[in-house]
Design an enzyme around this catalytic site. Structure first.
Site, PDB file in Angstrom:
ATOM      1  N   ASP A   1      19.010  37.089  58.572  1.00  0.00           N
ATOM      2  CA  ASP A   1      19.151  37.153  60.023  1.00  0.00           C
ATOM      3  C   ASP A   1      18.778  38.532  60.561  1.00  0.00           C
ATOM      4  O   ASP A   1      19.047  39.548  59.912  1.00  0.00           O
ATOM      5  CB  ASP A   1      20.603  36.829  60.393  1.00  0.00           C
ATOM      6  CG  ASP A   1      20.777  36.558  61.870  1.00  0.00           C
ATOM      7  OD1 ASP A   1      19.794  36.158  62.527  1.00  0.00           O
ATOM      8  OD2 ASP A   1      21.895  36.749  62.373  1.00  0.00           O
ATOM      9  N   GLY A   2      18.169  38.559  61.737  1.00  0.00           N
ATOM     10  CA  GLY A   2      17.937  39.811  62.438  1.00  0.00           C
ATOM     11  C   GLY A   2      16.491  40.208  62.635  1.00  0.00           C
ATOM     12  O   GLY A   2      16.219  41.311  63.130  1.00  0.00           O
ATOM     13  N   ASN A   3      15.551  39.340  62.290  1.00  0.00           N
ATOM     14  CA  ASN A   3      14.137  39.695  62.440  1.00  0.00           C
ATOM     15  C   ASN A   3      13.763  39.979  63.900  1.00  0.00           C
ATOM     16  O   ASN A   3      13.049  40.941  64.193  1.00  0.00           O
ATOM     17  CB  ASN A   3      13.237  38.573  61.911  1.00  0.00           C
ATOM     18  CG  ASN A   3      13.358  38.384  60.416  1.00  0.00           C
ATOM     19  OD1 ASN A   3      13.747  39.298  59.692  1.00  0.00           O
ATOM     20  ND2 ASN A   3      13.034  37.190  59.948  1.00  0.00           N
TER      21      ASN A   3
ATOM     22  N   ASN B   1      16.169  25.853  65.028  1.00  0.00           N
ATOM     23  CA  ASN B   1      15.192  26.855  65.472  1.00  0.00           C
ATOM     24  C   ASN B   1      14.071  26.266  66.321  1.00  0.00           C
ATOM     25  O   ASN B   1      13.330  27.022  66.970  1.00  0.00           O
ATOM     26  CB  ASN B   1      14.582  27.588  64.278  1.00  0.00           C
ATOM     27  CG  ASN B   1      15.534  28.567  63.620  1.00  0.00           C
ATOM     28  OD1 ASN B   1      15.388  28.898  62.453  1.00  0.00           O
ATOM     29  ND2 ASN B   1      16.548  29.026  64.351  1.00  0.00           N
TER      30      ASN B   1
ATOM     31  N   ARG C   1      13.742  27.444  69.992  1.00  0.00           N
ATOM     32  CA  ARG C   1      13.227  28.759  70.364  1.00  0.00           C
ATOM     33  C   ARG C   1      11.962  28.613  71.220  1.00  0.00           C
ATOM     34  O   ARG C   1      11.380  27.538  71.288  1.00  0.00           O
ATOM     35  CB  ARG C   1      12.950  29.575  69.105  1.00  0.00           C
ATOM     36  CG  ARG C   1      14.224  29.938  68.349  1.00  0.00           C
ATOM     37  CD  ARG C   1      13.959  30.854  67.194  1.00  0.00           C
ATOM     38  NE  ARG C   1      15.191  31.281  66.552  1.00  0.00           N
ATOM     39  CZ  ARG C   1      15.266  32.170  65.563  1.00  0.00           C
ATOM     40  NH1 ARG C   1      14.144  32.726  65.099  1.00  0.00           N
ATOM     41  NH2 ARG C   1      16.424  32.505  65.041  1.00  0.00           N
TER      42      ARG C   1
ATOM     43  N   ARG D   1      24.897  37.247  54.264  1.00  0.00           N
ATOM     44  CA  ARG D   1      24.298  37.166  55.592  1.00  0.00           C
ATOM     45  C   ARG D   1      24.105  38.569  56.140  1.00  0.00           C
ATOM     46  O   ARG D   1      25.016  39.405  56.099  1.00  0.00           O
ATOM     47  CB  ARG D   1      25.156  36.359  56.567  1.00  0.00           C
ATOM     48  CG  ARG D   1      24.459  36.276  57.940  1.00  0.00           C
ATOM     49  CD  ARG D   1      25.159  35.404  58.930  1.00  0.00           C
ATOM     50  NE  ARG D   1      24.324  35.292  60.134  1.00  0.00           N
ATOM     51  CZ  ARG D   1      24.163  34.199  60.855  1.00  0.00           C
ATOM     52  NH1 ARG D   1      24.771  33.096  60.505  1.00  0.00           N
ATOM     53  NH2 ARG D   1      23.387  34.186  61.919  1.00  0.00           N
TER      54      ARG D   1
ATOM     55  N   ARG E   1      29.055  34.217  60.422  1.00  0.00           N
ATOM     56  CA  ARG E   1      29.113  32.753  60.471  1.00  0.00           C
ATOM     57  C   ARG E   1      28.107  32.177  59.486  1.00  0.00           C
ATOM     58  O   ARG E   1      27.219  32.861  59.007  1.00  0.00           O
ATOM     59  CB  ARG E   1      28.855  32.241  61.887  1.00  0.00           C
ATOM     60  CG  ARG E   1      27.550  32.679  62.507  1.00  0.00           C
ATOM     61  CD  ARG E   1      27.371  32.105  63.910  1.00  0.00           C
ATOM     62  NE  ARG E   1      26.129  32.580  64.520  1.00  0.00           N
ATOM     63  CZ  ARG E   1      26.031  33.677  65.262  1.00  0.00           C
ATOM     64  NH1 ARG E   1      27.093  34.422  65.499  1.00  0.00           N
ATOM     65  NH2 ARG E   1      24.865  34.038  65.771  1.00  0.00           N
TER      66      ARG E   1
ATOM     67  N   SER F   1      26.235  29.194  60.062  1.00  0.00           N
ATOM     68  CA  SER F   1      25.063  28.662  60.763  1.00  0.00           C
ATOM     69  C   SER F   1      24.446  27.435  60.083  1.00  0.00           C
ATOM     70  O   SER F   1      23.235  27.352  59.908  1.00  0.00           O
ATOM     71  CB  SER F   1      24.001  29.760  60.948  1.00  0.00           C
ATOM     72  OG  SER F   1      24.488  30.774  61.796  1.00  0.00           O
TER      73      SER F   1
END
Length: 227
Positions: free
Chosen positions: A17-19, A65, A68, A174, A180, A182
């Site tokens: 996560d976090g891109n 996703n 998005r 994560r 979480r 997800s």
């Protein structure tokens, strides 16, 4: 494993996560963050081999996703195709077995063909297995298995999951500071140890990876038993 110190994990899953935030903080397009994240997957995969991990499962694209922005989704699909074409021969030469888990219905047939090609080319490799969760959701996986389930207990049900040969992860990591799950590997992580890191995924380096493994090793896994 007995109810004692966990030791080193053999099976690891990561929510990468976090891109998007990584790109935003640098004033870059979102897709640049996804490219950096994909580069980091390859780097940490090589670390995993050296660290004795036998299976690494990466959350690449979830069933949620699709919500998005359209240009981001289209860019991700394009990147995914290009990465498979470019990196499959390289990963094959390094002894990596590739498996894609998730729903394939509704995906571009050309993309599905590339995924199947990568699996076919690398199927005999034994150095490490890279499971890529693509168009994946944990609830979807359980529902898809339940539709075909005719009884027989947990093992019979497991055989109906997307990759029945996958071991339950010892450790789930994560990144990005979120706490979480997800909708990820809901069946498989029933007894996994969880480690949450603050680094955005492209910044998650080998030192952070090793710190996660060390934290896992310091824990006691009881699986409902009492020491």
């Amino acid at each position: 494993m007995s109810a004692n110190a966990a030791g080193r994990p053999r099976y690891v899953a990561i929510i990468t996560d976090g891109n998007g935030r990584w790109a935003q903080r640098r004033g870059l397009p979102t897709l640049a963050g996804h490219e950096a994240g994909a580069d980091n997957v390859k780097a940490r995969l090589r670390d995993a081999v050296e660290l004795g991990i036998e299976e690494l499962t990466i959350y690449s694209f979830s069933t949620e996703n699709w919500r998005r922005p359209r240009d981001e989704v289209e860019g991700l699909m394009r990147m995914f195709r290009e990465r498979i074409d470019r990196e499959t021969p390289e990963l094959d030469a390094e002894g990596v077995r590739m498996r894609f888990i998730g729903r394939r219905e509704g995906l571009d047939p050309d993309l599905v063909e590339r995924m199947e090609w990568a699996e076919r080319v690398t199927r005999d490799n034994r150095r490490i297995t890279l499971f890529v969760a693509f168009n994946y959701g944990g609830r979807a996986e359980i529902l898809d298995a339940a539709r075909r389930y005719e009884g027989g207990g947990e093992e019979a049900f497991r055989k109906l999951l997307y990759a029945p040969e996958m071991h339950d992860p010892d450790l789930l990591i994560r990144t990005s500071g979120e706490r979480r799950i997800s909708n990820y590997l809901l069946w498989q992580i029933a007894y996994s140890e969880l480690v949450f890191r603050d680094e955005l995924w492209p910044d998650f380096d080998r030192a952070a990876f090793e710190a996660c493994l060390e934290e896992y090793a310091s824990r006691q896994r009881r699986f409902g038993a009492r020491i």
